[in-house]
Design an enzyme around this catalytic site. Structure first.
Site, short mmCIF file in Angstrom:
data_model
loop_
_atom_site.label_atom_id
_atom_site.label_comp_id
_atom_site.label_asym_id
_atom_site.label_seq_id
_atom_site.Cartn_x
_atom_site.Cartn_y
_atom_site.Cartn_z
CG ASP A 48 -44.59 32.03 -25.02
OD1 ASP A 48 -43.91 31.80 -24.00
OD2 ASP A 48 -44.71 33.15 -25.51
CD GLU A 89 -48.11 38.55 -24.92
OE1 GLU A 89 -47.84 39.77 -24.88
OE2 GLU A 89 -47.46 37.68 -24.33
CD GLU A 211 -37.61 34.05 -21.06
OE1 GLU A 211 -37.78 33.63 -22.22
OE2 GLU A 211 -38.55 34.47 -20.36
#
Ligand SMILES: Cc1ncc(CN)c(N)n1
Length: 222
Positions: A48, A89, A211
């Site tokens: 990710d 992030e 996803e």
């Protein structure tokens, strides 16, 4: 029938199977019931990080489109706040990776991740209209929001050491951000031609498929 005023609701009903597949994936259910395999979690974390680095230029391309194509200057403010959150992030991924002993510089992207990043890159093209791109942007963020919020609901048994991760996307502020993105997307979809609507619907389904593949990869299934 909602007409065109809430296209997103219409599409979520129509494509509820794939939407549920993306937001209630076994990877998320494993976090929620506490049975998650930590090697899967670390694989997700590393992959990710690579995805988020590709997501930043995608969001930048939407900022540019909002500046050129939107009739409402507040769109830009929201997208800019999203970019600022991505800065945090990226820093969070680095500190979380060092906590888990994951060496981010040596991560090799898996095929599902490469495919998803390539798809994002295709959406950065100036040929992709703002309406289509903002619909994709909303969907990408909404999947994480709905997935991780599910891990924090009453009755969940999410391990203590994973709660911070779930909070990152499952918190109410991120929920509000996703609702604002959805409102922007709906506002533009309401004015869109049928041809543009079909393009946005196809892209929404592609996002949901990517996803699902991303979660599958994180689980070590592909
Ligand atoms: C694969 C994926 N999808 C969505 C998000 C939320 N920005 C993310 N970090 N990674």
């Amino acid at each position: 029938m909602e007409g065109k005023s809430d296209m997103i609701a219409t599409w979520l009903k129509k494509h509820s199977l794939i939407y549920t597949g993306a937001t209630r994936h076994p990877f998320i259910l494993d976090i929620r019931d506490g049975s998650i395999d930590l090697s899967s979690f670390k694989r997700w974390l590393a992959q990710d990080y690579i995805f988020v680095r590709a997501f930043v230029p995608f969001v930048a391309s939407i900022l540019l489109k909002a500046w050129k194509e939107s009739d409402d200057s507040s769109d830009m403010d929201l997208i800019l706040s999203g970019m600022a959150a991505l800065n945090d992030e990226i820093a969070w991924f680095k500190s979380e990776a060092s906590k888990w002993g994951v060496a981010l510089h040596s991560v090799v992207p898996h095929k599902a991740n490469l495919d998803y990043c390539r798809f994002l890159e295709s959406l950065m093209s100036p040929d992709i209209e703002y309406t289509v791109a903002i619909t994709a942007f909303w969907a990408i963020e909404a999947v994480y929001q709905e997935s991780f919020a599910h891990c924090l609901e009453d009755g969940s048994r999410t391990p203590e050491e994973l709660k911070e991760t779930c909070q990152r996307w499952g918190n109410t502020g991120f929920g509000q951000y996703c609702r604002s993105l959805r409102n922007i997307a709906n506002r533009h979809l309401e004015k869109a031609s049928d041809h543009m609507l079909s393009k946005a619907e196809v892209i929404l389904i592609r996002v949901l498929e990517h996803e699902v593949e991303f979660w599958n990869m994180s689980r070590g299934e592909i």
